[in-house]
Structures are given as structure tokens and as C-alpha cells.
Scaffold this motif. Structure first.
Motif, PDB file in Angstrom:
ATOM      1  N   ARG A   1       0.828  -1.197   0.000  1.00 41.11           N
ATOM      2  CA  ARG A   1       0.000   0.000   0.000  1.00 41.11           C
ATOM      3  C   ARG A   1       0.872   1.260   0.000  1.00 41.11           C
ATOM      4  N   ARG A   2       0.407   2.266  -0.724  1.00 38.00           N
ATOM      5  CA  ARG A   2       1.063   3.588  -0.680  1.00 38.00           C
ATOM      6  C   ARG A   2       0.457   4.377   0.487  1.00 38.00           C
ATOM      7  N   PRO A   3       1.243   4.681   1.531  1.00 40.36           N
ATOM      8  CA  PRO A   3       0.639   5.221   2.765  1.00 40.36           C
ATOM      9  C   PRO A   3       0.466   6.732   2.783  1.00 40.36           C
ATOM     10  N   ALA A   4       0.911   7.456   1.761  1.00 39.18           N
ATOM     11  CA  ALA A   4       0.935   8.920   1.838  1.00 39.18           C
ATOM     12  C   ALA A   4      -0.452   9.501   2.094  1.00 39.18           C
ATOM     13  N   PHE A   5      -1.453   8.991   1.403  1.00 42.00           N
ATOM     14  CA  PHE A   5      -2.806   9.537   1.552  1.00 42.00           C
ATOM     15  C   PHE A   5      -3.309   9.368   2.982  1.00 42.00           C
ATOM     16  N   TYR A   6      -3.110   8.194   3.554  1.00 44.48           N
ATOM     17  CA  TYR A   6      -3.604   7.931   4.904  1.00 44.48           C
ATOM     18  C   TYR A   6      -2.775   8.658   5.955  1.00 44.48           C
ATOM     19  N   LEU A   7      -1.507   8.885   5.672  1.00 46.75           N
ATOM     20  CA  LEU A   7      -0.694   9.653   6.614  1.00 46.75           C
ATOM     21  C   LEU A   7      -1.196  11.088   6.728  1.00 46.75           C
ATOM     22  N   LEU A   8      -1.595  11.666   5.605  1.00 53.49           N
ATOM     23  CA  LEU A   8      -2.032  13.060   5.601  1.00 53.49           C
ATOM     24  C   LEU A   8      -3.466  13.227   6.075  1.00 53.49           C
ATOM     25  N   THR A   9      -4.302  12.222   5.881  1.00 50.46           N
ATOM     26  CA  THR A   9      -5.718  12.374   6.207  1.00 50.46           C
ATOM     27  C   THR A   9      -6.126  11.727   7.522  1.00 50.46           C
ATOM     28  N   MET A  10      -5.330  10.806   8.043  1.00 53.90           N
ATOM     29  CA  MET A  10      -5.704  10.113   9.278  1.00 53.90           C
ATOM     30  C   MET A  10      -4.657  10.250  10.372  1.00 53.90           C
ATOM     31  N   LEU A  11      -3.436   9.817  10.071  1.00 53.52           N
ATOM     32  CA  LEU A  11      -2.426   9.738  11.121  1.00 53.52           C
ATOM     33  C   LEU A  11      -1.955  11.109  11.580  1.00 53.52           C
ATOM     34  N   LEU A  12      -1.613  11.981  10.627  1.00 54.85           N
ATOM     35  CA  LEU A  12      -1.115  13.308  10.997  1.00 54.85           C
ATOM     36  C   LEU A  12      -2.158  14.122  11.761  1.00 54.85           C
ATOM     37  N   PRO A  13      -3.432  14.169  11.332  1.00 51.90           N
ATOM     38  CA  PRO A  13      -4.425  14.891  12.145  1.00 51.90           C
ATOM     39  C   PRO A  13      -4.583  14.316  13.542  1.00 51.90           C
ATOM     40  N   CYS A  14      -4.472  12.987  13.673  1.00 54.48           N
ATOM     41  CA  CYS A  14      -4.589  12.385  15.003  1.00 54.48           C
ATOM     42  C   CYS A  14      -3.428  12.816  15.903  1.00 54.48           C
ATOM     43  N   ILE A  15      -2.214  12.834  15.350  1.00 57.42           N
ATOM     44  CA  ILE A  15      -1.051  13.260  16.146  1.00 57.42           C
ATOM     45  C   ILE A  15      -1.193  14.733  16.538  1.00 57.42           C
ATOM     46  N   LEU A  16      -1.636  15.568  15.598  1.00 62.56           N
ATOM     47  CA  LEU A  16      -1.821  16.987  15.913  1.00 62.56           C
ATOM     48  C   LEU A  16      -2.910  17.189  16.959  1.00 62.56           C
ATOM     49  N   THR A  17      -3.972  16.395  16.862  1.00 64.66           N
ATOM     50  CA  THR A  17      -5.047  16.502  17.848  1.00 64.66           C
ATOM     51  C   THR A  17      -4.555  16.114  19.233  1.00 64.66           C
ATOM     52  N   SER A  18      -3.733  15.086  19.307  1.00 60.39           N
ATOM     53  CA  SER A  18      -3.161  14.702  20.596  1.00 60.39           C
ATOM     54  C   SER A  18      -2.256  15.793  21.149  1.00 60.39           C
ATOM     55  N   CYS A  19      -1.541  16.481  20.262  1.00 60.72           N
ATOM     56  CA  CYS A  19      -0.698  17.593  20.715  1.00 60.72           C
ATOM     57  C   CYS A  19      -1.550  18.761  21.209  1.00 60.72           C
ATOM     58  N   VAL A  20      -2.694  18.992  20.560  1.00 60.90           N
ATOM     59  CA  VAL A  20      -3.589  20.057  21.011  1.00 60.90           C
ATOM     60  C   VAL A  20      -4.098  19.756  22.416  1.00 60.90           C
ATOM     61  N   ALA A  21      -4.321  18.471  22.712  1.00 64.24           N
ATOM     62  CA  ALA A  21      -4.770  18.097  24.063  1.00 64.24           C
ATOM     63  C   ALA A  21      -3.742  18.502  25.107  1.00 64.24           C
ATOM     64  N   ALA A  22      -2.455  18.464  24.740  1.00 63.83           N
ATOM     65  CA  ALA A  22      -1.413  18.869  25.695  1.00 63.83           C
ATOM     66  C   ALA A  22      -1.480  20.363  25.995  1.00 63.83           C
ATOM     67  N   LEU A  23      -2.016  21.154  25.060  1.00 62.29           N
ATOM     68  CA  LEU A  23      -2.119  22.595  25.305  1.00 62.29           C
ATOM     69  C   LEU A  23      -3.108  22.928  26.412  1.00 62.29           C
ATOM     70  N   GLY A  24      -4.014  21.980  26.703  1.00 62.89           N
ATOM     71  CA  GLY A  24      -4.961  22.218  27.785  1.00 62.89           C
ATOM     72  C   GLY A  24      -4.282  22.386  29.128  1.00 62.89           C
ATOM     73  N   PHE A  25      -3.117  21.765  29.313  1.00 67.26           N
ATOM     74  CA  PHE A  25      -2.389  21.935  30.564  1.00 67.26           C
ATOM     75  C   PHE A  25      -1.711  23.302  30.646  1.00 67.26           C
ATOM     76  N   LEU A  26      -1.444  23.911  29.497  1.00 59.44           N
ATOM     77  CA  LEU A  26      -0.820  25.240  29.496  1.00 59.44           C
ATOM     78  C   LEU A  26      -1.843  26.358  29.539  1.00 59.44           C
ATOM     79  N   LEU A  27      -3.116  26.025  29.335  1.00 55.98           N
ATOM     80  CA  LEU A  27      -4.169  27.033  29.351  1.00 55.98           C
ATOM     81  C   LEU A  27      -4.452  27.459  30.787  1.00 55.98           C
TER      82      LEU A  27
END
Length: 488
Positions: free
Chosen positions: A232-258
């Protein structure tokens, strides 16, 4: 000029006669071959002889791999040939004709079957639409294109970095290995004319012959299996599924700095939790519902949801600690030592605690003797930050002045009754002001103490926020790296 015209006419007549002659010969050859020929009988000319079917396949295109239904749809070119001893002729007797092309229904064909076919109506669409080529030695060749659907067990454990293997198993359904032997012409399928797919990359196409004994029959049943190995060519799923999930998890960490005062810490964590639930739903819709090979990315999303849920719980704990000082409850000594002195210093967090200085000489600053009061009243300024310790001390000093200063007259001096009455009224006013100032100072000291207690709880909440942030960030990084190392 006449000679040239004569030559042209002669050549045309010769070609026409030759063409007509070939047609007649071909018709005679056809009549010779198929007179008394039965297409339903296996071409066995001697007792114990078996027909050998040579199979080859060219993969033209991967149309679709449905992971949820586990069905592969592919465009293939089938290439088969076998020997029919009843279809042989002498080329000399038929004007050196070595090949003859006939329709599909004129000759016997092996019942080639795709064992794991998922076709609803026709196994090989277009199977009967093409012609068969026959050589003078009896070799029959039949090549045809078709779009086939085959069952393919999909293992999505390492999705989207997975490699799938789909088998196309060809064999005879009616004839056993003693009557019809099936062999692969080449060790690999043909990929020269393959059209690249947007999602799948073909690695190899090996061909292998097998021979099985089934419970129904004692005879062997051979087959040729082509294994399509695709990555499988993973580029499409990396950009549409995995990367947004990682960014969302990072956004959750900002809640401790708020800051807690913003009032958005809990709502931010809940929003992140819902976002991860949406990502997990998208992944589950495109993958087969299997508990044996649950994808690693699904486990990663589930772990992220658990981490965000814990971050939500930690945020609630921080809010509870932050507002605990509003009811005047003091910080326990163990909490003060552990969070402020040990953990706070380790995390480089400075305490904002308000210093409380107890004054043991309040009784001395406010004596009960009012006989020395003066008739003059000292002006008092209570503006400014009443919680400041210096202002409280100033108020105490001014109250002490009101009690200890004033004009004290010697009782042996010559005073009139009017002057004594004036002094008495001044002393009474000074006592009233002193009482009021004592009450104000008491309230200010109480507010100052409550503010100090609240500051201690706020410092503990800040330490907990910083500790939970570091803990969440470490666990998130470790989880993400372990997933990537396991999947890649």
C-alpha cells in the motif's frame, strides 16, 4: 503501356485466384478437422493419456481491493494452451497452412475455474467472446482478457504500511489430475503491461503449482496459483488520518498550558476527545470488522483517546485544587512539602505565596488607656491596596496614635468646664475611631490570610498542571514512536 496494364490485370487475377484457393482449402481443412468432432469429449487419443493444460496470466490492472468485504477486483489476461490430438493435419496437403482460427464453441475447452471467485453472475466475463487458434500439431491456444473478483484475506494489522497477498487459484472443477494436468508456463506472471494503481504497488507475481487431495475424492486435483503481492502507498492515509490524530493529541497537551481563569480547559479536552472518536470511526468504516488482526493505527487512536480521557481527569483535579482555597481550607503540611518544596523546585516553578506576618504586639499598639488622647484627630488614608502588609501596619500605627496622642491637661491647672467638656468629646471621638480601625485591620488581616491560603492552592495547581503536562507529553511521544516503529 499495354504491357503494363496486362501485367497489372494478370497480377490481380492471380491474387484473386490464390485467395479463393486458400479459402477453399481452409474450408476443406475445417471440414476435415470437425467432421465427427465432439466438443464435449476430453481429447484423449490413447488409453491412460492425460491432457496437459499450460496456464499463464498477465496482470493488467488492480481495479479495487475492498478491505471490508475482502474482495479483490482485477483485470487479467489469461493465456492457456493444450494439445488436442484430434486436431492435427498435414500441412503439405493443405497448401502449407499451419494455423487455423475457429470460434470458441468449435473446440473442446478445459473448464478452467477460479476457485475463490466472488463473481455474482459470470466467473470470467468475456470468456466466450474470443477465438481459438489451432496449429497443425494439434496445439490449441486460447487467450482472453477478463475482469475477475476473487476472495482475498486482508491483514490490516499494519495499516497503512501493510503488504497484502491475494491468491488467484486456477484449476479444473470436473477433471482430476489423472485426466487433466495443469501446469504453469512460467515461474512468474507477466507484469510488463501493468497499469500502476494509485493506492497499491505491485511487488511481484509468482506462480506455483499445487496438487491437493480433497475429502470428496481419492484423485489428486492440481491447480496453478498466482500470488499478487502488493504494497500500500501510505501517503494519503498519513495526511488524512495519522497526521491529524497526532496533531489533535498535541492540542490536548495545550490544555495543561491554558490558564485556569480562562474557563476553557475542560471544554478543550472534551473537544479533542470527540475529534479522536471521529478519527477512530473513519478508520473502522474502511477496515474489516476483525478482532484477530486489529490495526495498529486503531490501537493508537484508542490509546490516544485513553490519554485524552486521563488528561480530562487531570484537568478536573487541577481545577478542584485551584478553587479549594476559596473556603479557607489550609494546605496540608505534606502537600506543601511535596508539591511546593520538592516537586515545584524540580519543575522550576516559583511560588507566588503572599507572606503573612503575625504581629504579637497588637495589644501594645492598641492600649486601653485613653486618658492621654489629644483633641486633635490625625487624618487616616485607607486608599490603595488594603491587602498590602505595609498598609495594615500603617493603619495599626495610626490607630495607636489616636489612642496615645492628644493634649493632656494637668488637673492642677486652671481650666474652665467648657474646656474639660471639649477634651472629653475629643477623647470619645478618638476611642470610636480606634475601634473602627481595629475592625478594619481585622478584616484586612483575614482577607490577607485567605489570599495567602488561596495563593498556596494556586501554586499547587500550577505544579500539578506542569507535572501532568510533562507526563502527558512523554507518554504521547512514546506511544507515537512505538506505533511508527512497529508499523513501518
Amino acid at each position: 503501356m499495354d504491357a503494363f496494364v496486362f501485367l497489372m490485370i494478370s497480377s490481380f487475377i492471380t491474387d484473386s485466384v490464390y485467395s479463393v484457393s486458400n479459402q477453399v482449402i481452409s474450408k476443406n481443412l475445417r471440414d476435415f478437422l470437425f467432421t465427427g468432432y465432439d466438443v464435449s469429449i476430453l481429447p484423449q487419443c490413447t488409453s491412460g493419456e492425460k491432457v496437459t493444460l499450460n496456464v499463464d496470466m498477465a496482470l493488467r490492472q488492480i481495479l479495487e481491493l475492498n478491505e471490508r468485504d475482502q474482495i479483490l477486483t482485477a483485470n487479467i489476461w489469461m493465456r492457456t494452451n493444450w494439445n488436442d490430438c484430434r486436431l492435427q493435419w498435414d500441412t503439405i496437403s493443405y497448401n502449407n497452412i499451419t494455423y487455423l482460427t475457429v470460434t470458441f464453441h468449435d473446440v473442446w475447452k478445459p473448464d478452467t475455474t477460479l476457485y475463490d471467485s466472488a463473481g455474482e453472475e459470470v466467473m470470467f466475463p468475456g470468456w466466450e467472446d474470443f477465438r481459438v487458434s489451432i496449429s497443425n500439431s494439434g496445439q490449441v491456444t486460447y487467450n482472453f482478457p477478463s475482469v475477475v473478483k476473487s476472495i482475498c484475506r486482508v491483514n490490516v494489522k499494519y495499516f497503512p504500511f501493510d503488504t497484502q497477498e491475494c491468491n488467484l487459484k486456477f484449476g479444473s472443477w470436473s477433471y482430476n489430475g489423472f485426466d487433466l494436468d495443469i501446469v504453469n508456463r512460467n515461474s512468474n506472471g507477466d507484469l510488463d503491461n501493468f497499469i500502476e494503481h494509485t493506492e497499491w504497488k505491485i511487488r511481484k507475481l509468482p506462480a506455483e503449482r499445487h496438487e491437493f487431495y480433497y475429502n470428496c475424492c481419492p484423485e489428486p486435483y492440481p491447480d496453478v496459483t498466482f500470488t499478487i503481492v502488493m504494497e500500500r502507498r501510505p501517503a494519503f492515509y498519513l495526511l488524512t488520518m495519522l497526521l491529524p490524530c497526532i496533531l489533535t493529541s498535541c492540542v490536548a497537551a495545550l490544555g495543561f498550558l491554558l490558564p485556569v481563569e480562562s474557563g476553557e480547559k475542560v471544554s478543550l479536552e472534551i473537544t479533542v476527545l470527540l475529534s479522536l472518536a471521529v478519527f477512530l470511526l473513519l478508520v473502522s468504516e474502511s477496515l474489516p470488522p476483525s478482532s484477530d488482526d486489529f490495526p495498529v493505527i486503531g490501537s493508537y487512536f484508542a490509546c490516544s483517546m485513553v490519554l485524552v480521557s486521563f488528561s480530562l481527569l487531570q484537568t478536573v483535579l487541577v481545577l478542584n485544587v485551584f478553587y479549594r482555597g476559596t473556603n479557607g481550607r489550609r494546605v496540608p503540611r505534606w502537600a506543601n512539602v511535596f508539591f511546593l518544596q520538592f516537586l515545584g523546585r524540580a519543575l522550576c516553578i516559583q511560588s507566588n505565596k503572599v507572606a503573612v506576618q503575625s504581629d504579637s504586639t497588637d495589644e501594645e499598639q492598641f492600649p486601653d488607656d485613653t486618658n492621654n488622647a489629644d483633641n486633635s484627630v490625625v487624618p487616616i488614608n485607607v486608599k490603595g491596596d488594603v491587602r498590602n502588609h505595609s498598609n495594615i501596619s500603617t493603619l495599626k500605627f495610626r490607630a495607636f496614635e489616636l489612642q496615645t496622642t492628644g493634649i493632656y491637661r494637668n488637673p492642677h491647672s486652671q481650666q474652665t468646664n467648657i474646656q474639660n467638656d471639649r477634651h472629653l468629646l475629643a477623647n470619645e471621638s478618638s476611642d470610636s475611631a480606634t475601634t473602627n480601625l481595629k475592625r478594619i485591620v481585622g478584616h484586612l488581616e483575614e482577607d490577607h490570610l485567605n489570599e495567602s491560603i488561596s495563593a498556596e492552592w494556586r501554586d499547587i495547581s500550577n505544579v500539578m498542571d506542569r507535572f501532568f503536562f510533562i507526563l502527558y507529553a512523554l507518554v504521547t511521544v512514546i506511544t507515537t514512536m512505538s506505533f511508527l516503529l512497529q508499523a513501518v
